[in-house]
Enzyme design. Structure first.
Site, mmCIF file in Angstrom:
data_model
loop_
_atom_site.group_PDB
_atom_site.id
_atom_site.type_symbol
_atom_site.label_atom_id
_atom_site.label_comp_id
_atom_site.label_asym_id
_atom_site.label_seq_id
_atom_site.Cartn_x
_atom_site.Cartn_y
_atom_site.Cartn_z
ATOM 1 N N SER A 106 0.833 -1.203 0.000
ATOM 2 C CA SER A 106 0.000 0.000 0.000
ATOM 3 C C SER A 106 0.872 1.260 0.000
ATOM 4 O O SER A 106 1.661 1.460 -0.899
ATOM 5 C CB SER A 106 -0.965 -0.047 1.175
ATOM 6 O OG SER A 106 -1.978 0.908 1.044
ATOM 7 N N ASP A 250 -2.201 6.023 -4.187
ATOM 8 C CA ASP A 250 -1.066 5.321 -3.595
ATOM 9 C C ASP A 250 -0.681 4.157 -4.520
ATOM 10 O O ASP A 250 -1.321 3.945 -5.549
ATOM 11 C CB ASP A 250 -1.405 4.871 -2.168
ATOM 12 C CG ASP A 250 -2.522 3.841 -2.111
ATOM 13 O OD1 ASP A 250 -3.295 3.727 -3.083
ATOM 14 O OD2 ASP A 250 -2.638 3.141 -1.083
ATOM 15 N N ASP A 252 -1.118 0.973 -4.713
ATOM 16 C CA ASP A 252 -2.078 -0.079 -5.092
ATOM 17 C C ASP A 252 -3.460 0.474 -5.419
ATOM 18 O O ASP A 252 -4.402 -0.283 -5.640
ATOM 19 C CB ASP A 252 -2.154 -1.163 -4.025
ATOM 20 C CG ASP A 252 -2.786 -0.697 -2.723
ATOM 21 O OD1 ASP A 252 -2.535 0.463 -2.327
ATOM 22 O OD2 ASP A 252 -3.517 -1.481 -2.095
ATOM 23 N N ASP A 254 -5.901 2.186 -3.831
ATOM 24 C CA ASP A 254 -7.104 2.155 -2.989
ATOM 25 C C ASP A 254 -7.233 3.414 -2.127
ATOM 26 O O ASP A 254 -8.189 3.554 -1.377
ATOM 27 C CB ASP A 254 -7.168 0.891 -2.122
ATOM 28 C CG ASP A 254 -6.048 0.774 -1.103
ATOM 29 O OD1 ASP A 254 -5.157 1.660 -1.069
ATOM 30 O OD2 ASP A 254 -6.044 -0.210 -0.342
#
Length: 462
Positions: A106, A250, A252, A254
């Site tokens: 993340s 970010d 990833d 999400d």
């Protein structure tokens, strides 16, 4: 650095000693435990798992270790390769898979990676399920398949495009209206998979895109957490290109943050507030965010006659409360939008499409939209943990000291005062205590945070 095991995933730094870091041995062990847990839950049935990753440098290594461990268990793998967290979540039920693994740390820096584990719905595992898998990993309680029963890997490369089409087809997304608005949008993809997915979505919506760090090399050009102090270049680009807004995700994809047309931060906390404002204006209902999120969502929800509730921090906790309260939208104040109309997971692509539709409909500047919401200001701080620090004892002492106020202990200690709040909790993802405060001015929020940090240090003799 110890390996961190929580409902947010199995996370650690690459290299070093097994069990202290996320080494190849740990990746294999936890993948084997997860695969075995899936197989045990449905004996006699062929198991299928979707695997995708962000662009961080260790991704290909970890991906091969994880996928081939699953193959060794006799599990078939759908390999999405470079993907986003919400894309994997969407792919799992579409593939009728039994679970999914997202390889991403993340917002953490490049030396980190993690295994995030999903169930057959494409949702994060519960705390109890995660605990069971961790127990199996510690005991090495798994048995591998014979040669004729090995699984197979199938590469599927269309899911980012499929995910985008699913977003565009949502009833509250109006691609025609967005295209007609003639938006110019700057995008910072932090050299990860957001650099693939976000420009693709925007172009599909008829938006002119100005790209910054959209090559998925995994070499993050700045701290990948989308906070103001890390985003000076995208803010400058928005002004230089006279863009209508900037978009930051970010690694990833999400977490979602917007930049106003004047180069100022829209405010990560207000991503969810604005998207909820739009959704509630069309489909009134309830909302949920976590205890560390802004009061502004409560205010907007009540404006439309809905009920707002706060969950413990952690996406799985937000989702659980959203289902219980039939929330029409929810998420986390870190820019995480959860819109159940598509799936129960934080999804920046959904947030972008809803936000642009709202902006096109209202025909206002991003800065004007931001000014229409209640003005709250947050201060986000942290104190590094040491092995001898009795965190629970510290939190109990704070709780007792402020027992005359409205106090919640469902996740650390949150103290609600009339004009501000303070939330103290142990992080799920890093060895720290987080201290979040919110007030009606930045000075007040910072002052409250400073006072609380002093109290914690005094209690802990730091």
């Amino acid at each position: 650095m110890t390996l961190i095991k929580s409902i947010s995933g199995i996370r650690g730094t690459i290299g070093g000693q097994p069990s202290d870091n996320l080494t190849p041995i740990d990746a294999v062990k936890f993948a084997a435990a997860y695969g075995s847990w899936l197989k045990n839950s449905q004996p006699g049935k062929k198991t299928k798992v979707v695997v995708g990753r962000d662009a961080r440098i260790s991704g290909p290594m970890i991906q091969q270790l994880v996928m081939n461990t699953l193959v060794g268990l006799g599990i078939d793998v759908i390999d999405l390769d470079l993907s986003t967290t919400p894309t994997v979540e969407v792919a799992v039920p579409m593939e009728k898979a039994d679970g999914g693994i997202i390889l991403t740390a993340s917002h953490n820096p490049k030396q980190w990676n993690a295994l995030k584990l999903l169930n057959h719905k494409g949702e994060f595992l519960s705390g109890d399920e995660g605990a069971e898998i961790l127990k199996m990993a510690e005991k090495a309680d798994f048995s591998f398949a014979a040669v004729d029963e090995l699984g197979k890997i199938t590469v599927v490369d269309h899911y980012i495009d499929t995910h985008i089409e699913e977003v565009v087809l949502l009833p509250l997304v109006d691609a025609k209206k967005i295209a007609e608005a003639g938006f110019i949008v700057a995008v910072d993809g932090v050299n990860s998979t957001g650099g693939i997915a976000v420009p693709k979505l925007l172009k599909r919506l008829g938006v002119k895109v100005k790209e910054l760090y959209c090559e998925p090399t995994g070499h993050f050009p700045h701290n990948p957490e989308p906070l103001k102090e890390h985003l000076t270049e995208i803010c400058d680009l928005v002004k230089k290109e006279k863009a209508n807004l900037g978009i930051v995700v970010d690694p990833d994809v999400d977490r979602l943050a917007f930049i106003s047309e004047d180069g100022e931060m829209f405010g990560e906390e207000y991503t969810l507030v604005a998207c909820a404002d739009y959704v509630l204006s069309k489909t009134p209902g309830n909302t949920v965010s976590n205890l560390s999120s802004s009061r502004a969502l409560r205010d907007v929800t009540e404006k439309y006659g809905g009920n707002y509730e706060a969950s413990a921090v952690g996406e799985v906790n937000v989702v659980e409360l959203m289902k219980k309260n039939n929330a029409v939208i929810g998420g986390e104040g870190n820019g995480g939008i959860i819109y159940p109309e598509l799936h129960y997971g934080r999804d920046s692509l959904v947030g972008i499409a809803l936000f642009l539709t709202f902006l096109a409909e209202k025909k206002v500047k991003v800065s004007e939209l931001r000014k229409s919401y209640p003005a709250y200001f947050m201060s986000k701080n942290k104190i590094e943990l040491t092995p001898d620090l009795d965190v629970d004892g510290i939190l109990l002492e704070i709780q007792q000291k402020y027992s005359g106020e409205e106090v919640s202990t469902i996740d650390g200690v949150k103290i609600d005062f009339a004009e501000h709040w303070v939330h103290l909790r142990k992080s799920n993802t890093e060895p720290i205590i987080r201290i979040y405060t919110e007030a009606k001015s930045q000075e007040k929020a910072d002052e409250i945070a400073g006072k609380m940090m002093e109290e914690i240090r005094a209690i802990a003799n730091l």
